[in-house]
Design an enzyme around this catalytic site. Structure first.
Site, PDB file in Angstrom:
ATOM      1  CB  SER A   1      -2.566  -0.564  23.454  1.00  0.00           C
ATOM      2  OG  SER A   1      -3.310  -1.773  23.474  1.00  0.00           O
TER       3      SER A   1
ATOM      4  CB  SER B   1      -3.821  -6.280  13.476  1.00  0.00           C
ATOM      5  OG  SER B   1      -5.204  -6.511  13.358  1.00  0.00           O
TER       6      SER B   1
ATOM      7  CD  GLU C   1       6.726 -10.377   4.226  1.00  0.00           C
ATOM      8  OE1 GLU C   1       5.807  -9.567   3.951  1.00  0.00           O
ATOM      9  OE2 GLU C   1       6.991 -10.726   5.381  1.00  0.00           O
TER      10      GLU C   1
ATOM     11  NE  ARG D   1      -0.057 -10.034   1.788  1.00  0.00           N
ATOM     12  CZ  ARG D   1       0.121  -9.577   3.022  1.00  0.00           C
ATOM     13  NH1 ARG D   1      -0.726  -8.685   3.512  1.00  0.00           N
ATOM     14  NH2 ARG D   1       1.119  -9.999   3.763  1.00  0.00           N
TER      15      ARG D   1
ATOM     16  CG  HIS E   1      -3.779 -10.056   6.621  1.00  0.00           C
ATOM     17  ND1 HIS E   1      -3.577 -10.676   7.839  1.00  0.00           N
ATOM     18  CD2 HIS E   1      -2.574  -9.518   6.271  1.00  0.00           C
ATOM     19  CE1 HIS E   1      -2.318 -10.528   8.206  1.00  0.00           C
ATOM     20  NE2 HIS E   1      -1.687  -9.826   7.278  1.00  0.00           N
TER      21      HIS E   1
END
Length: 517
Positions: free
Chosen positions: A17, A46, A118, A282, A341
């Site tokens: 969900s 998440s 970002e 990243r 992550h």
């Protein structure tokens, strides 16, 4: 005794969900759907913890082509360019659908979207809701819409433990419910179970998520892809009271997008000479921070000059998080460290979310569409979840349910125990890897995966990461090997079934045969 929930026979079963599962269920309306979730609807996902927002090329100076170029660059040669272009091109439609379902994106005085920047994006293209509370606000709106949609039946507190097959065709779900085992007969299943951060001691994601969808699909015969590519967020809050097995708070990349810098204990800006500096991809930032920490010092994100007293207004959620840890981000540098992550790999799917098992669709982080390649571009994940949930739903609506086959009840597997697996994975499959550590992880995980014990299911997912990592003898994107520091000239994706993974594991660590004989 195993209960049969025959009232859902013929329904599409959506497992999970988060954003992908909710979008799938809503797009399927008025097709009858049973939505199964281990926790409360929208909780322990998440998606609900996402701060950054959704990447979408909506600005006047932006385009799908520019967004694609940034995505391909971040993916380090392993993106499926066709899949990436298609999913990125769905962004306006996905944003419009979310707004139809009640999501209110942040807009400026002129009514245009407020677009954030970002890492590794060449344009401002991140749409937000409630500033840094995007994920929670999006999921909250969708949960409310799902509860008001009569075609969707939500069953909370249910964990799917196995996909059932009859005559080699999907025939149902074997579930653990508060009252015991239950079977839901269905021939159309969508897995939207999220990532696998719970396999690691340090993660920013719900710690109960260990790749359940990957495990379910693999045991049913589906191919997995690119399992070695686990993304470590460079800036998790390194709070003094943290202990393994508990999630670390996330300091969004958007903070660096607003000008915050990374410094070590000597107050040196150690990424200043790196192309992109703090906004480099990243994997580069995570490795640099890890190297500084390995020297015995701490690393800090300093937003005092860039934001100062404006920090709480721009990032209210992160401000609360920091203050709970005793840090005032407007006045003090924030202690940070890398933590798992996101997972770029997963169940191999096509652009409609179809796996290699007929009747099984996989969407969101559990899937591997080829969008992310070796390293996810920031905020592309929520876009993928929304877009692929819609694509899978439309594909399902174009299919007819097969006649249900009799389900054969299996013994309900034990609840998963993650602690033994976390120790192995964190030591052998972290930010920096090498052959000895990977082989050791394979040797330790293989016996656990082959047992029918409480660690079998998470060990199976972890073993898949280790085998893929062993076979990739190069450094690329989020997969960094100290013994193979350079990328190969020929970048290739890899797909494997569970059988081929187990065969490879025995070749990599033959000494484990003695434990499994």
């Amino acid at each position: 005794m195993t209960e049969r929930l025959d009232q859902f026979a013929g329904h599409v079963a959506v497992v999970g969900s988060g954003l992908a599962g909710l979008m799938t269920a809503l797009t399927l309306a008025p097709q009858p759907v049973v939505l199964l979730t281990r926790a409360a609807l929208g909780a322990e996902t998440s998606s609900a913890w996402a701060q950054g927002g959704i990447a979408a090329s909506l600005g006047g100076d932006d385009s799908v082509g520019l967004h694609l170029a940034d995505t391909l660059a971040a993916g380090d040669g392993l993106c499926d360019a066709e899949a990436a272009a298609a999913i990125l091109g769905d962004a306006p439609q996905a944003i419009a659908a979310l707004e139809t379902f009640g999501v209110s994106f942040d807009r400026g005085p002129d009514g245009s979207y407020m677009l954030g920047l970002e890492a590794a994006h060449s344009r401002r293209r991140i749409v937000h809701v409630a500033g840094d509370g995007s994920g929670a606000a999006i999921v909250s709106a969708l949960v409310e819409r799902v509860r008001r949609t009569p075609s969707i039946t939500v069953i909370e507190g249910v964990e799917v433990r196995r996909l059932l097959k009859t005559d080699d065709a999907l025939s149902g779900l074997l579930c653990a419910t508060p009252s015991g085992a239950a079977i839901i007969p269905t021939t159309r299943i969508v897995l939207a179970t999220g990532g696998l951060g719970g396999l690691y001691e340090a993660t920013t994601t719900p710690t109960g998520n260990y790749g359940q969808g990957i495990m379910l699909a693999a045991r049913a015969g589906a191919e997995l892809a690119d399992m070695e590519f686990v993304q470590f967020h460079p800036t998790a809050l390194n709070s003094a009271g943290w202990c393994a097995g508990h999630p670390l708070g996330l300091i969004s990349e958007a903070v660096r997008g607003e000008g915050a810098i990374l410094i070590n204990e000597k107050r040196e800006r150690f990424l200043a000479d790196q192309p992109g500096a703090e906004l480099a991809p990243r994997d580069i930032v995570a490795r640099a921070i890890s190297a500084e920490i390995q020297k015995g010092g701490g690393v800090f994100l300093d937003a005092r000059e860039a934001l100062g007293q404006g920090f709480p207004d721009r990032f209210p959620g992160i401000t609360r998080l920091c203050r709970q840890a005793g840090v005032d981000p407007a006045r003090q540098p924030i202690p940070v460290r890398p933590a798992v992550h996101y997972h770029m790999g997963g169940v191999a799917t096509d652009l409609q979310g179809r796996s290699t098992v007929d009747g099984l669709w996989v969407v969101g982080e559990a899937a591997s569409t080829g969008l992310h390649g070796a390293n996810r571009l920031a905020s592309n994940s929520l876009l993928e979840a929304a877009a692929m949930g819609m694509r899978a739903a439309r594909d399902i609506l174009a299919t007819s349910a097969r006649n249900p086959r009799p389900c054969v009840a299996e013994r309900l597997p034990l609840p998963s125990q993650l602690t033994p697996v976390r120790l192995i994975v964190s030591r052998g499959l972290g930010v920096l890897r090498n052959a000895g550590a990977i082989k050791g992880a394979v040797a330790s995980l293989l016996p656990l995966a082959l047992e029918e014990g409480p660690s079998s299911d998470p060990a199976l997912v972890a073993l898949s990461i280790a085998v893929f990592a062993a076979l990739r003898e190069e450094s690329r994107g989020a997969h960094a090997r100290t013994d193979y520091p350079l990328p190969l000239a020929d970048a290739r994706r890899r797909r494997m079934t569970l059988k081929s993974i187990l065969d490879a594991a025995h070749r990599i660590a033959p000494q484990s045969l003695a434990h499994t004989a």
